[in-house]
Design an enzyme around this catalytic site. Structure first.
Site, mmCIF file in Angstrom:
data_model
loop_
_atom_site.group_PDB
_atom_site.id
_atom_site.type_symbol
_atom_site.label_atom_id
_atom_site.label_comp_id
_atom_site.label_asym_id
_atom_site.label_seq_id
_atom_site.Cartn_x
_atom_site.Cartn_y
_atom_site.Cartn_z
ATOM 1 N N CYS A 1 0.835 -1.187 0.000
ATOM 2 C CA CYS A 1 0.000 0.000 0.000
ATOM 3 C C CYS A 1 0.874 1.243 0.000
ATOM 4 O O CYS A 1 2.095 1.182 -0.124
ATOM 5 C CB CYS A 1 -0.893 0.021 1.239
ATOM 6 S SG CYS A 1 -1.802 -1.520 1.516
ATOM 7 N N LEU B 1 -3.590 -1.756 -1.812
ATOM 8 C CA LEU B 1 -3.483 -2.859 -2.766
ATOM 9 C C LEU B 1 -3.900 -4.091 -1.986
ATOM 10 O O LEU B 1 -3.164 -4.577 -1.124
ATOM 11 C CB LEU B 1 -2.051 -2.989 -3.288
ATOM 12 C CG LEU B 1 -1.790 -4.088 -4.326
ATOM 13 C CD1 LEU B 1 -2.566 -3.800 -5.614
ATOM 14 C CD2 LEU B 1 -0.304 -4.199 -4.639
ATOM 15 N N ILE C 1 -4.407 -7.537 -0.615
ATOM 16 C CA ILE C 1 -3.715 -8.824 -0.707
ATOM 17 C C ILE C 1 -4.268 -9.819 0.311
ATOM 18 O O ILE C 1 -4.533 -10.968 -0.009
ATOM 19 C CB ILE C 1 -2.193 -8.650 -0.471
ATOM 20 C CG1 ILE C 1 -1.602 -7.615 -1.450
ATOM 21 C CG2 ILE C 1 -1.483 -9.988 -0.586
ATOM 22 C CD1 ILE C 1 -1.656 -8.005 -2.896
#
Length: 626
Positions: A2, A50, A52
């Site tokens: 991130c 992001l 995950i």
């Protein structure tokens, strides 16, 4: 993976929330899956995600049960499941399945010291509302970056300098000393940045900011321990540690792939990952269809056949790499002189079309002696001065460059003799590691050359380790590289190129337990004959294809030396002209001398020219200089 940002005003500003929204927007490329903010007036945190782990529910900032602790984190905590179980047993209640929520609850129990319990790659921020205290921390090896500044509007931090610029938290005044070190190293080493008022948190470091000021301290310090009792015991321990590290690095709620160059490091990681992965592994390699010397496809294909991975080859033509120069250099917040950033940028962009996460073999060279300069250290210290003088004379007779094997051999021989006559390990290594030598720096920027040379930094790090290493010069050099070159160059390049394309790259070799083990292994077990990484080859000799196990180190630099004589010649001088408006300190005649030496093949000046090219490109884009 991130991007994080924050501003703690301590009563000095009332617009912290608006500032952090601007900062977070500048990090969108790092986290295209979502954004989050939190503010209570004088403190504001921002996050780009992001996704995950806990893809649906793991949005940040994260919070403890009472709301007194808020956390934003860039990275992954690989031991979060074990920590979560321990915390739940102690009565903590979790709102998400995110790996990073463990940080908030650990901090409740242990305060800033909680960071030492985290295994992973991370740059994190914790705001303790009750104590009015901000805690920043960076992972032990510096895999993830974190920058900060303190000024009239408060204390600001971010994953990238461009976020501090977007928040108008930096004056962007270039530090002349940092510029000198950039010319020497190809990056700005240590905690400094190119700007006077911006610093980077060091690897393995903790920062606490409150109304009493800012304090920094290490939470992890590596020290050489007792060597394994035998080479066989060392190989067994390395195998066990690396297998465990690879298993941890596969933790994700999205598919995980692996970069597979066909070299020893990426092959070992891919083989272990394929064995541990619950689903078929995706692997990615680069081919160079126009240059068979650099093309490693025949090696990577052997590993692919062995592990049965779903494999994607990314062909890179000369035109493709050249087309990536502009977007790669435009993304830089600081000047950066590693030309392999350009193909790495293109590879990350292509891999991101298939996966969000890849494993990489980065870090093995710095731990186990994979680079040619380490071989030089193994022999140069013992070589008679007369032999060094003779080799220097011989190397001066041949053409120097990277255009063919003869030029490459001459170039390496010149590098060996250039540093081999220096008696001190740190300064000898500094000469091999430097981009521009001290004489070149003085010629290029004579008005700025009064500061401490970069060789002092290398010597100081080597001396620090030398007090503990029982006289092992190889490990002393590797330690110096891990402290300076690894976070400053290699890991910075990986983060810049991957996160510009929203791709998470994980590095199992840099699990801190593997690193601690590596520095208990004597240097003579790492380098033998004319090859490095001896212990790595032996440990996994039963898994690696024979041709892969025996091959030497192959670099990943594009042929910028040839480009400066051909395709990039006009662009080089255009960039010099444009950038010189902001860099009048750089002497044009000194640049012309370096270029003339390179063009006539009297010397390989590709590193120096690329450093100047990158510096002037950066200055013209950022409209700043000295």
């Amino acid at each position: 993976m991130c991007g994080i940002a924050g501003l703690i005003s301590f009563g000095r500003a009332r617009d912290a929330a608006a500032v952090v929204r601007d900062m977070t927007a500048a990090l969108t490329h790092r986290g295209p899956d979502g954004e989050g903010w939190w503010s209570d007036g004088e403190a504001a945190l921002g996050h780009r995600r992001l996704a995950i782990i806990d893809v649906v529910g793991g949005a940040q900032p994260l919070v403890n049960e009472t709301g007194s602790v808020r956390v934003v984190c860039n990275g992954e905590i690989y031991n979060y499941r074990e920590l979560r179980s321990e915390l739940q047993a102690r009565g903590h209640h979790f709102r998400t399945a995110s790996d990073c929520e463990t940080i908030a609850h650990l901090y409740e129990d242990d305060g800033p010291d909680a960071v030492a319990k985290l295994h992973g790659m991370f740059a994190l921020a914790i705001w303790d509302r009750a104590a009015e205290r901000l805690v920043l921390a960076r992972d032990r090896l510096g895999i993830k970056p974190l920058f900060y500044t303190s000024g009239a509007r408060g204390f600001g931090f971010a994953s990238e300098i461009k976020a501090l610029v977007a928040g108008r938290l930096t004056q962007r005044q270039v530090d002349p000393g940092a510029l000198l070190h950039y010319l020497s190293c190809g990056y700005v080493p240590g905690a400094a940045t190119i700007y006077r008022d911006v610093q980077r948190l060091a690897p393995g470091e903790l920062l606490v900011a409150d109304r009493d000021g800012v304090r920094r301290r290490p939470y992890w310090v590596w020290q050489p321990g007792l060597a394994p009792r035998s080479r066989a015991a060392a190989e067994e321990e390395l195998r066990s540690l690396l297998m465990a590290a690879v298993r941890e690095h596969l933790v994700a709620d999205v598919p995980v792939g692996a970069f597979l160059s066909g070299g020893i490091d990426s092959s070992v990681v891919s083989i272990l990952a394929a064995a541990a992965s619950p689903t078929p592994l995706r692997t990615f390699s680069v081919t160079f269809p126009e240059d068979r010397v650099f093309d490693e496809a025949r090696f990577s294909r052997q590993v692919v056949r062995q592990i049965g991975s779903g494999h994607t080859e990314i062909p890179l033509t000369r035109a493709q790499v050249l087309s990536a120069v502009e977007p790669a250099l435009d993304h830089l917040d600081e000047p950066f002189a590693d030309p392999s950033l350009v193909p790495c940028f293109e590879i990350a962009r292509e891999a991101r079309r298939h996966v969000k996460v890849v494993l990489s073999g980065d870090g093995a060279d710095e731990l186990f002696g994979g680079y040619t300069k380490y071989l030089g250290e193994a022999y140069a210290a013992r070589a008679p001065r007369s032999l060094m003088w003779l080799l220097a004379r011989v190397s001066a007779l041949g053409p120097c460059g990277r255009g063919n094997r003869l030029e490459e051999a001459v170039r390496l021989l010149r590098r060996l003799t250039d540093g081999g006559g220096i008696p001190d390990t740190g300064r000898r290594y500094a000469r091999w590691a430097q981009v521009c030598g001290e004489a070149e720096v003085r010629a290029l920027v004579p008005d700025l050359s009064a500061g401490h040379p970069a060789s002092d930094l290398f010597a100081a790090e080597a001396l620090r380790f030398g007090a503990l290493d029982h006289g092992d010069p190889i490990n002393r050099m590797l330690y110096t590289d891990c402290r300076l070159g690894l976070p400053g160059d290699m890991l910075a390049k990986v983060d810049i190129s991957s996160m510009a394309n929203a791709l998470e790259v994980r590095v199992p070799f840099l699990d801190h337990r593997v690193v601690e083990f590596a520095f208990r292994v004597p240097g003579r077990w790492k380098i033998g004959g004319i090859r490095g990484k001896r212990i790595l080859r032996r440990t996994f000799r039963d898994l690696l294809p024979p041709e892969v196990r025996r091959r030497g180190k192959r670099g990943f630099e594009p042929p910028v030396g040839e480009w400066f004589r051909t395709e990039l010649r006009d662009l080089f001088w255009d960039v010099m002209k444009t950038g010189s408006r902001y860099l009048p300190c750089v002497r044009r005649d000194a640049v012309e001398t370096l270029y003339r030496q390179h063009a006539t093949r009297r010397a390989d000046r590709s590193k120096e020219l690329w450093a100047l090219f990158g510096l002037h490109w950066w200055a013209s884009r950022q409209r700043t200089g000295v």
